[in-house]
Enzyme design. Structure first.
Site, PDB file in Angstrom:
ATOM      1  CG  HIS A  69      39.772  44.258  36.748  1.00 19.35           C
ATOM      2  ND1 HIS A  69      39.519  45.601  36.614  1.00 19.35           N
ATOM      3  CD2 HIS A  69      39.062  43.865  37.837  1.00 19.35           C
ATOM      4  CE1 HIS A  69      38.708  46.008  37.581  1.00 19.35           C
ATOM      5  NE2 HIS A  69      38.397  44.964  38.329  1.00 19.35           N
ATOM      6  CD  GLU A  84      34.226  42.471  43.435  1.00 26.21           C
ATOM      7  OE1 GLU A  84      35.437  42.238  43.549  1.00 26.21           O
ATOM      8  OE2 GLU A  84      33.657  42.548  42.327  1.00 26.21           O
TER       9      GLU A  84
HETATM   10  C1  3PY Z   1      39.071  41.464  43.801  1.00 24.77           C
HETATM   11  O1  3PY Z   1      39.960  41.011  44.539  1.00 24.77           O
HETATM   12  O2  3PY Z   1      38.422  42.496  44.035  1.00 24.77           O
HETATM   13  C2  3PY Z   1      38.743  40.761  42.565  1.00 24.77           C
HETATM   14  O3  3PY Z   1      37.803  41.114  41.905  1.00 24.77           O
HETATM   15  C3  3PY Z   1      39.634  39.649  42.114  1.00 24.77           C
HETATM   16  O4  3PY Z   1      40.168  39.984  40.859  1.00 24.77           O
HETATM   17 MG    MG Z   2      37.079  43.000  42.380  1.00 28.57          MG
END
Ligand code: 3PY
Ligand code: MG
Length: 250
Positions: free
Chosen positions: A44, A145
């Site tokens: 990112h 995530e």
């Molecule tokens: C998130 O919080 O999803 C990340 O990948 C940190 O940049």
């Molecule tokens: Mg992320």
């Protein structure tokens, strides 16, 4: 020795910075602030491969360990970054044991993995013996995530050949139906973070967390996180500029 491994060997948690700005000059300034490591965010952030290569050199010069969050679980990208002075890899969006195994394979030379030989910059730092110490010279994190990553957490943690999991709280919050906020306080997200930390440690893996605020990160270290990242360079620049402008304007 890798500076992050050194911190762990001393029984401490590593504190790393996060770089969005594609500049070797600002990377060196950040490194000289005293972080254990600095993560160039290829996913990112704005750095191209060439810029990341120059930044790795500046980070090393400044005394921090150069790391990268790669854009995807791409063996070519991971191996190329390792060849050019990246000593820690954080891989986003790992969702299955198979993906974790593919990630781990990119990090090691045969017979443990399938990394191809061509360590252009590590050979400068470590000399001819690099091939024997290559695996130890890097640290590695699979990011948890997503919903699927949470569901398959134990399967991912059971894979050998990488150090730990790193939690992306913004994507995790989105996956759990909340706004993508760093340093989350929504109970379901806080509970998911606690669950990942406990499962990781139960299965002998390290665990890291992306944080924004330093005091929030300190509280997570007290809970046992092995690595925390704190405010990215872009956020520090914005905060410093806003404070300076506000002081001048009154
Ligand atoms: C998130 O919080 O999803 C990340 O990948 C940190 O940049
Ligand atoms: Mg992320």
């Amino acid at each position: 020795m890798n500076r992050i491994r050194q911190v762990w060997a001393e029984g401490r948690s590593a504190v790393v910075g996060w770089l969005h700005i594609p500049s070797a000059f600002s990377a060196e300034i950040m490194a000289r602030a005293g972080y254990d490591g600095l993560v160039i965010d290829i996913q990112h952030g704005a750095a191209s491969f060439h810029e990341a290569h120059e930044m790795f050199r500046a980070i090393e010069l400044g005394g921090a360990e150069p790391l990268a969050r790669v854009s995807a679980n791409d063996p070519g990208e991971i191996m190329k970054l390792l060849d050019y002075g990246c000593y820690g890899v954080i891989c986003p969006m790992i969702e299955t044991g198979e993906e974790a195994a593919a990630f781990a394979a990119s990090l090691h030379y045969p017979p443990q993995g399938r990394r191809s030989y061509g360590p252009r910059r590590p050979a400068q730092r470590y000399g001819a013996a690099y091939v024997e110490m290559a695996s130890q010279s890097i640290v590695s994190f699979a990011m948890i995530e997503t919903q699927l990553g949470l569901v398959n957490l134990d399967q991912i943690l059971a894979v050998e050949g990488y150090d730990g999991v790193f939690i992306g709280p913004a994507d995790l919050a989105l996956a759990l139906g909340h706004p993508p906020k760093p340093d989350p306080d929504a109970p379901v997200v806080v509970e998911a973070i606690r669950h990942i930390r406990e499962r990781a440690h139960a299965m002998g893996k390290k665990v890291g967390l992306f944080c924004a605020d330093g005091a929030y990160a300190r509280a997570r270290i007290a809970e046992g996180f092995d690595l925390v990242s704190i405010a990215p360079d872009s956020a520090l620049l914005a905060a410093g500029a806003q404070a300076s402008l506000a002081a001048a304007r009154g």
